[in-house]
Design a protein around this motif. Structure first.
Motif, PDB file in Angstrom:
ATOM      1  N   LEU A 115     148.899  -7.780  11.209  1.00  0.00           N
ATOM      2  CA  LEU A 115     148.263  -8.209   9.964  1.00  0.00           C
ATOM      3  C   LEU A 115     149.067  -9.333   9.308  1.00  0.00           C
ATOM      4  CD1 LEU A 115     147.237  -4.739   8.522  1.00  0.00           C
ATOM      5  CD2 LEU A 115     145.676  -6.549   9.238  1.00  0.00           C
ATOM      6  N   ARG A 116     150.381  -9.214   9.342  1.00  0.00           N
ATOM      7  CA  ARG A 116     151.204 -10.299   8.779  1.00  0.00           C
ATOM      8  C   ARG A 116     150.977 -11.596   9.554  1.00  0.00           C
ATOM      9  NH1 ARG A 116     155.145  -6.185   8.818  1.00  0.00           N
ATOM     10  NH2 ARG A 116     156.299  -7.212  10.507  1.00  0.00           N
ATOM     11  N   ALA A 117     150.903 -11.492  10.875  1.00  0.00           N
ATOM     12  CA  ALA A 117     150.684 -12.693  11.689  1.00  0.00           C
ATOM     13  C   ALA A 117     149.306 -13.298  11.421  1.00  0.00           C
ATOM     14  CB  ALA A 117     150.832 -12.348  13.173  1.00  0.00           C
ATOM     15  N   PRO A 145     151.125  -1.225   1.249  1.00  0.00           N
ATOM     16  CA  PRO A 145     151.765  -1.974   0.170  1.00  0.00           C
ATOM     17  C   PRO A 145     152.975  -2.797   0.601  1.00  0.00           C
ATOM     18  CG  PRO A 145     151.106   0.169  -0.637  1.00  0.00           C
ATOM     19  CD  PRO A 145     150.844   0.180   0.847  1.00  0.00           C
ATOM     20  N   ASP A 146     153.823  -2.256   1.473  1.00  0.00           N
ATOM     21  CA  ASP A 146     154.992  -3.033   1.915  1.00  0.00           C
ATOM     22  C   ASP A 146     154.556  -4.324   2.618  1.00  0.00           C
ATOM     23  OD1 ASP A 146     156.719  -1.198   0.872  1.00  0.00           O
ATOM     24  OD2 ASP A 146     157.221  -0.259   2.790  1.00  0.00           O
ATOM     25  N   THR A 147     153.489  -4.240   3.404  1.00  0.00           N
ATOM     26  CA  THR A 147     152.973  -5.430   4.081  1.00  0.00           C
ATOM     27  C   THR A 147     152.407  -6.412   3.082  1.00  0.00           C
ATOM     28  OG1 THR A 147     152.447  -4.072   6.017  1.00  0.00           O
ATOM     29  CG2 THR A 147     151.390  -6.228   5.876  1.00  0.00           C
ATOM     30  N   VAL A 148     151.693  -5.897   2.082  1.00  0.00           N
ATOM     31  CA  VAL A 148     151.153  -6.769   1.035  1.00  0.00           C
ATOM     32  C   VAL A 148     152.300  -7.482   0.315  1.00  0.00           C
ATOM     33  CG1 VAL A 148     149.771  -6.889  -1.081  1.00  0.00           C
ATOM     34  CG2 VAL A 148     149.126  -5.299   0.740  1.00  0.00           C
ATOM     35  N   ALA A 155     152.571 -18.536  -0.582  1.00  0.00           N
ATOM     36  CA  ALA A 155     152.028 -19.108  -1.817  1.00  0.00           C
ATOM     37  C   ALA A 155     150.512 -18.956  -1.949  1.00  0.00           C
ATOM     38  CB  ALA A 155     152.431 -20.578  -1.919  1.00  0.00           C
ATOM     39  N   PRO A 156     149.718 -19.140  -0.886  1.00  0.00           N
ATOM     40  CA  PRO A 156     148.266 -19.028  -1.070  1.00  0.00           C
ATOM     41  C   PRO A 156     147.770 -17.598  -1.318  1.00  0.00           C
ATOM     42  CG  PRO A 156     148.791 -20.383   0.844  1.00  0.00           C
ATOM     43  CD  PRO A 156     150.055 -19.666   0.445  1.00  0.00           C
ATOM     44  N   VAL A 157     148.587 -16.578  -1.044  1.00  0.00           N
ATOM     45  CA  VAL A 157     148.146 -15.196  -1.208  1.00  0.00           C
ATOM     46  C   VAL A 157     148.367 -14.802  -2.665  1.00  0.00           C
ATOM     47  CG1 VAL A 157     148.459 -12.798  -0.509  1.00  0.00           C
ATOM     48  CG2 VAL A 157     148.618 -14.628   1.197  1.00  0.00           C
ATOM     49  N   CYS A 177     154.877  -6.367  -5.290  1.00  0.00           N
ATOM     50  CA  CYS A 177     154.344  -7.725  -5.451  1.00  0.00           C
ATOM     51  C   CYS A 177     154.636  -8.368  -6.796  1.00  0.00           C
ATOM     52  CB  CYS A 177     152.825  -7.705  -5.231  1.00  0.00           C
ATOM     53  SG  CYS A 177     152.318  -7.021  -3.646  1.00  0.00           S
ATOM     54  N   GLY A 178     155.049  -7.594  -7.787  1.00  0.00           N
ATOM     55  CA  GLY A 178     155.325  -8.151  -9.102  1.00  0.00           C
ATOM     56  C   GLY A 178     154.096  -8.162 -10.002  1.00  0.00           C
TER      57      GLY A 178
END
Length: 295
Positions: A115-117, A145-148, A155-157, A177-178
């Motif tokens: 998913l990260r790739a 959540p860790d992947t998110v 930057a675009p996410v 994510c903040g």
């Protein structure tokens, strides 16, 4: 800009199963008049799996043109084929959508590393702001959540539509994510609690038929006016539930047609129109929500 009640827009079809662009443009005007926060076109509720690529893009383009910059437009640009997701993202970037809604790859069952790739490849190929879309009940894939959190470093996410049905995800996502990362619920019946826990709004099925009410509900919630928000949620809860008496978007398209918002309730095969028991349940929910009269 992308907060409050965001409608997961239906794609109106003719009785022959073709896109009804006249009804589509009328829906955009309806949401402009009712105070909807943004339009998400060509997501699950828009029947994206059964529209060809050219149809898919024409629907989003028609929404963008009708909105004329008066309302943010989010375009569904996800795919279980990374190359197709890139093609859709690039096309939507050119047509001027505000952001893309990128569902996790369905059926393939990718790992978290995959998913990260996938999302990294999309963001490297297109500058379109991306809202991730996690709906494991549909895709068989859960974006954790860790992947998110790791993807939020790209930057675009800019955010996520979280439709896992798990309210604990709000706190987990905020931690990873903040506070500036956009958190949108994908579940109408949970969305008020989602916002109470720190979310920013909902991508809503119910807003297709109760646009003004959903807009008012989330204006109140985001302003901290919980008595008003809770009263509206109680009124709409039977409708939230009835709109899933059959596979989405079968019930909501019937309700849109019943209210005269679109010309036909037809979904595209392999979905079929709502049956008689579903119509009875949904009509009663529309009465309880004070959207139609009894009789």
């Amino acid at each position: 800009m992308l907060s409050g009640s965001i409608v997961a827009l239906v794609t109106p079809m003719t009785a022959q199963g073709e896109v009804d662009f006249t009804s589509l443009r009328r829906l955009v005007d309806y949401h402009l008049a009712c105070g909807t926060g943004a339009i998400a076109a060509m997501g699950t509720t828009g029947e994206s799996p059964t529209l060809a690529t050219d149809e898919h893009l024409e629907v989003v383009r028609a929404v963008v043109e009708q909105a004329e910059g008066r309302l943010p437009v989010i375009g569904g640009c996800g795919s279980n084929d990374t190359r197709q997701a890139i093609r859709l993202s690039r096309a939507m970037e050119e047509m001027g959508v505000t952001a893309g809604l990128s569902v996790t790859p369905y059926y393939n069952k990718p790992s978290q590393a995959a998913l990260r790739a996938h999302y990294t490849a999309i963001t490297e190929a297109s500058g379109l702001p991306q809202i991730l879309y996690n709906v494991p009940g549909r895709t068989g894939c859960d974006l954790l959540p860790d992947t998110v959190g790791r993807l939020a470093e790209l930057a675009p996410v800019i955010g996520i539509k979280e439709a896992s049905g798990r309210l604990e995800r709000v706190g987990q996502l905020k931690s990873c994510c903040g506070d500036d990362f956009l958190l949108l619920s994908g579940d109408d019946h949970l969305a008020l609690d989602f916002v109470r826990l720190g979310g920013h709004g909902v991508v809503s099925v119910t807003a297709n038929v109760a646009a003004a009410e959903m807009a008012a509900l989330f204006r109140a919630a985001l302003a901290g006016d919980w008595p008003v928000a809770e009263a509206l949620q109680r009124r709409l809860l039977p409708l939230h539930q009835a709109l899933f008496c059959d596979t989405n978007p079968i019930p909501v398209k019937w309700a849109c047609a019943e209210l005269g918002l679109i010309a036909s309730p037809m979904p595209r095969l392999p979905l079929i129109p709502l049956d008689a028991p579903g119509r009875k349940q949904l009509r009663e929910a529309l009465v309880k929500a004070e959207l139609i009269g009894r009789g």
